[in-house]
Write a protein that holds these residues in place. Sequence first.
Motif, mmCIF file in Angstrom:
data_model
loop_
_atom_site.group_PDB
_atom_site.id
_atom_site.type_symbol
_atom_site.label_atom_id
_atom_site.label_comp_id
_atom_site.label_asym_id
_atom_site.label_seq_id
_atom_site.Cartn_x
_atom_site.Cartn_y
_atom_site.Cartn_z
ATOM 1 N N GLY A 131 -10.027 11.430 0.536
ATOM 2 C CA GLY A 131 -10.080 12.631 -0.308
ATOM 3 C C GLY A 131 -10.703 13.805 0.424
ATOM 4 O O GLY A 131 -10.203 14.939 0.359
ATOM 5 N N GLY A 132 -11.789 13.554 1.158
ATOM 6 C CA GLY A 132 -12.427 14.622 1.908
ATOM 7 C C GLY A 132 -11.537 15.194 2.991
ATOM 8 O O GLY A 132 -11.493 16.409 3.209
ATOM 9 N N SER A 167 -17.957 16.119 3.053
ATOM 10 C CA SER A 167 -17.399 14.936 2.387
ATOM 11 C C SER A 167 -17.906 13.639 3.014
ATOM 12 O O SER A 167 -17.770 12.561 2.416
ATOM 13 C CB SER A 167 -15.872 14.968 2.443
ATOM 14 O OG SER A 167 -15.395 14.728 3.763
ATOM 15 N N LEU A 207 -20.084 11.471 0.836
ATOM 16 C CA LEU A 207 -19.580 10.832 -0.375
ATOM 17 C C LEU A 207 -19.697 9.316 -0.301
ATOM 18 O O LEU A 207 -20.134 8.665 -1.249
ATOM 19 C CB LEU A 207 -18.117 11.234 -0.619
ATOM 20 C CG LEU A 207 -17.878 12.684 -1.046
ATOM 21 C CD1 LEU A 207 -16.368 12.953 -1.143
ATOM 22 C CD2 LEU A 207 -18.543 12.982 -2.375
ATOM 23 N N CYS A 224 -11.073 11.971 -4.277
ATOM 24 C CA CYS A 224 -12.532 11.860 -4.166
ATOM 25 C C CYS A 224 -13.145 11.375 -5.478
ATOM 26 O O CYS A 224 -14.011 10.492 -5.483
ATOM 27 C CB CYS A 224 -13.135 13.210 -3.790
ATOM 28 S SG CYS A 224 -12.996 13.644 -2.042
ATOM 29 N N CYS A 225 -12.681 11.971 -6.584
ATOM 30 C CA CYS A 225 -13.221 11.578 -7.893
ATOM 31 C C CYS A 225 -12.884 10.127 -8.217
ATOM 32 O O CYS A 225 -13.731 9.376 -8.724
ATOM 33 C CB CYS A 225 -12.677 12.506 -8.971
ATOM 34 S SG CYS A 225 -13.297 14.196 -8.863
ATOM 35 N N ARG A 285 -11.450 5.531 0.178
ATOM 36 C CA ARG A 285 -10.868 6.494 -0.749
ATOM 37 C C ARG A 285 -11.587 7.847 -0.669
ATOM 38 O O ARG A 285 -10.960 8.903 -0.636
ATOM 39 C CB ARG A 285 -10.961 5.944 -2.184
ATOM 40 C CG ARG A 285 -9.977 4.819 -2.482
ATOM 41 C CD ARG A 285 -8.579 5.446 -2.515
ATOM 42 N NE ARG A 285 -7.525 4.496 -2.462
ATOM 43 C CZ ARG A 285 -6.926 3.969 -3.549
ATOM 44 N NH1 ARG A 285 -7.350 4.264 -4.749
ATOM 45 N NH2 ARG A 285 -5.931 3.149 -3.406
ATOM 46 N N ALA A 286 -12.920 7.798 -0.686
ATOM 47 C CA ALA A 286 -13.693 9.035 -0.642
ATOM 48 C C ALA A 286 -13.444 9.794 0.662
ATOM 49 O O ALA A 286 -13.313 11.023 0.676
ATOM 50 C CB ALA A 286 -15.181 8.725 -0.787
ATOM 51 N N THR A 287 -13.349 9.065 1.760
ATOM 52 C CA THR A 287 -13.093 9.698 3.052
ATOM 53 C C THR A 287 -11.710 10.335 3.083
ATOM 54 O O THR A 287 -11.536 11.457 3.579
ATOM 55 C CB THR A 287 -13.220 8.671 4.184
ATOM 56 O OG1 THR A 287 -14.489 8.029 4.095
ATOM 57 C CG2 THR A 287 -13.100 9.347 5.542
ATOM 58 N N HIS A 298 -15.138 3.589 -0.158
ATOM 59 C CA HIS A 298 -15.542 4.497 0.919
ATOM 60 C C HIS A 298 -14.325 5.015 1.681
ATOM 61 O O HIS A 298 -14.293 6.155 2.137
ATOM 62 C CB HIS A 298 -16.565 3.804 1.846
ATOM 63 C CG HIS A 298 -16.050 3.409 3.181
ATOM 64 N ND1 HIS A 298 -15.336 2.255 3.383
ATOM 65 C CD2 HIS A 298 -16.148 4.024 4.401
ATOM 66 C CE1 HIS A 298 -15.022 2.164 4.664
ATOM 67 N NE2 HIS A 298 -15.499 3.210 5.302
ATOM 68 N N ILE A 352 -15.074 7.754 -6.101
ATOM 69 C CA ILE A 352 -16.477 7.580 -6.459
ATOM 70 C C ILE A 352 -16.654 7.141 -7.909
ATOM 71 O O ILE A 352 -17.787 6.989 -8.369
ATOM 72 C CB ILE A 352 -17.275 8.878 -6.212
ATOM 73 C CG1 ILE A 352 -16.743 10.014 -7.074
ATOM 74 C CG2 ILE A 352 -17.231 9.251 -4.742
ATOM 75 C CD1 ILE A 352 -17.511 11.319 -6.909
ATOM 76 N N GLY A 408 -6.861 15.977 -2.921
ATOM 77 C CA GLY A 408 -8.122 15.579 -2.302
ATOM 78 C C GLY A 408 -9.247 15.453 -3.306
ATOM 79 O O GLY A 408 -10.024 14.492 -3.284
#
Length: 633
Positions: free
Chosen positions: A553-554, A436, A439, A511-512, A549-551, A547, A515, A507
């Motif tokens: 989620g991962g 992740s 991402l 992630c979705c 948010r993506a982290t 960034h 991004i 998660g």
Amino acid sequence: MPDWFYRTVSRPLLFRLPADKAQSLACSFMGMIGDLPQGLGGAFIDFLGHMRPDARLENTLLGRKFIGPVGLGTRLDGTGLAINAWTRFGFSFIELGPLTDTAQEAKNLERDESREALKMSSPATIDAPGLADRLRGKQTSPVHCIVRLRVEKADSASAAKSLLELAGTLKAHTGIFSIEVSTQGTLPGWSAAEWGQLWETLHANAPKHSWLLVVPVTQRLSFPDNIFSGCDGVILDAYQVQGGTQIYSPASKPLLVDAVKQVRGVAGDTLPIIASGGIHQPIDAKEVLGAGATLVQIDTGLIYSGPGLPKRLNEAVLSTLPAAEETAPPRLAKLSWFWTALMGLGMLIGSVLALWIALTRIVMPYDEAFCGISRAQLQLVNERLLPFMSHDRVSLAGTMIAIGLLYMSFSWFGSKRGEHWAKVAVLISAGAGFFSFFLFLGFDYFDPFHGFVTAVLFQLFVQGIVGDLPQRTHSSPPEWTETKEWRRAQWGQLLLVIHSVGLLGAGVIICCVGINDVFVHTDLKFLQTEFITLRDANPRLVPLVAHDRATLGGMLIASGLLYLLGSMWGLRRGANWLWHAFLWSGLAAYVCAIGVHFHVGYVDWHHLLPAFAGMGLLLIGLGLCREWMKKEQ
């Protein structure tokens, strides 16, 4: 269908159906899973149950290696409809059949739930071509197939001829055959010479095969002289007969124990004895093995106790073995648990530092450099922007705290004790977490702190992969009998699995969102602005938020995998450490995630509901498991 799903959901639904329809549905479903291409079905079953026997249970019989003491009998799936699935349930052998000239379904199949019994006037049989097709499709497995051959002949010479003909049709697929020459639940009244002729003929014409005699145990037995002198082993098949109906239930166990003692006394210590009938709990297997049986066989026990029964039997038998001699431990640097524990410690230190930053200055100098504006100017863009970013970063830090605590716990109390499941769980979770990392690179923003921590931890991750797992030195207390605590814990385990799946789903969604849309409706409502307004104010504001948010989620995916694999593989009697690891890591994550919303004033109950639901599932699930997991016996 693990026990936590079978006992809570599947069994109540299946028991609403007639016995024959329920059995057909269950076996067809398992067959569909087991027959998935590329071994996916077997891998999925392994993932759910982690049920393979410990290597210390291996035994050599009939010139072959048996990976454990437990086999599957013919009453559940004698036609081999789900053979590729059963080979992954912790069995060392599966008996199929009876094989007859023509296949037929079980007649008058009924359940008697009050007695945990299965009734029928005759079991299902399968013909040679049909079974050959099933065995031809059997995927590679160390699990042996024993095929039961049924003949009803007046003399042993004719019986031997029929047995050789039936076995000849399957010689390319198996080399172990059990012989059922009984009539109405009794052995034929052949003389010792006739029995000797039978075994001599079979071995002379098929010397590479192993021939086991099936002895029906419906009453106290008496044996002709030398009946066992030529056979390779005995299967004692215990059941009751009432008015032409065969009844398979725990009530047959006393007969089985007595028969094992009799045969062992007559045949001596070397003859393999497979005991079948009435084994519904590990304590039953212990009693039968203690009487002198070499292996045990279950079928109706799987219907009433659940598909985890072979695993529980294996673990219970393992607990009775002498402790393995301890070998000199390798250097600490060669052990996987040492590196994964350091990885957890690193996560914990990094997360505490991240939490402190998120609650104080919120943004770092490199964040300001990326956006080209200072922290004070960010506040001028939107007075709620920094509190919003704080809520994301505190939630991320809380999740990282949970992961760090779980990595350290799984490593110290699991991998260090030789628990394979704990090592695998940590490495799968960490692998997802590191993946992740890539991402947020899609936003043209490289977070130096995040990159530095990831680079350091990745080296520990690699060492954890190549590191050795120490010799297993700790066995869980055996689950000899079903208790109310165990049955209650099945519901708790189900809730913990649902909680884990919820974390994974959250998660993936975050992630979705991170991004793609970056903000959800409630986010923009809190910020009192529109997406386009933030983007126009500073083109790099949205990537900065994305960034995070993506982290997050991962990390939710990584933590969800830990909770899921720990819930499926690690929950057991006496695993008090895992109960505490789940409790304190979960509380740390949820207190951070929920508390920061109130701290910054982002109190939207639709937005907070999933967090409260997740915490509720975790605490209720742990509450239901508490009495079971804290008890050593």
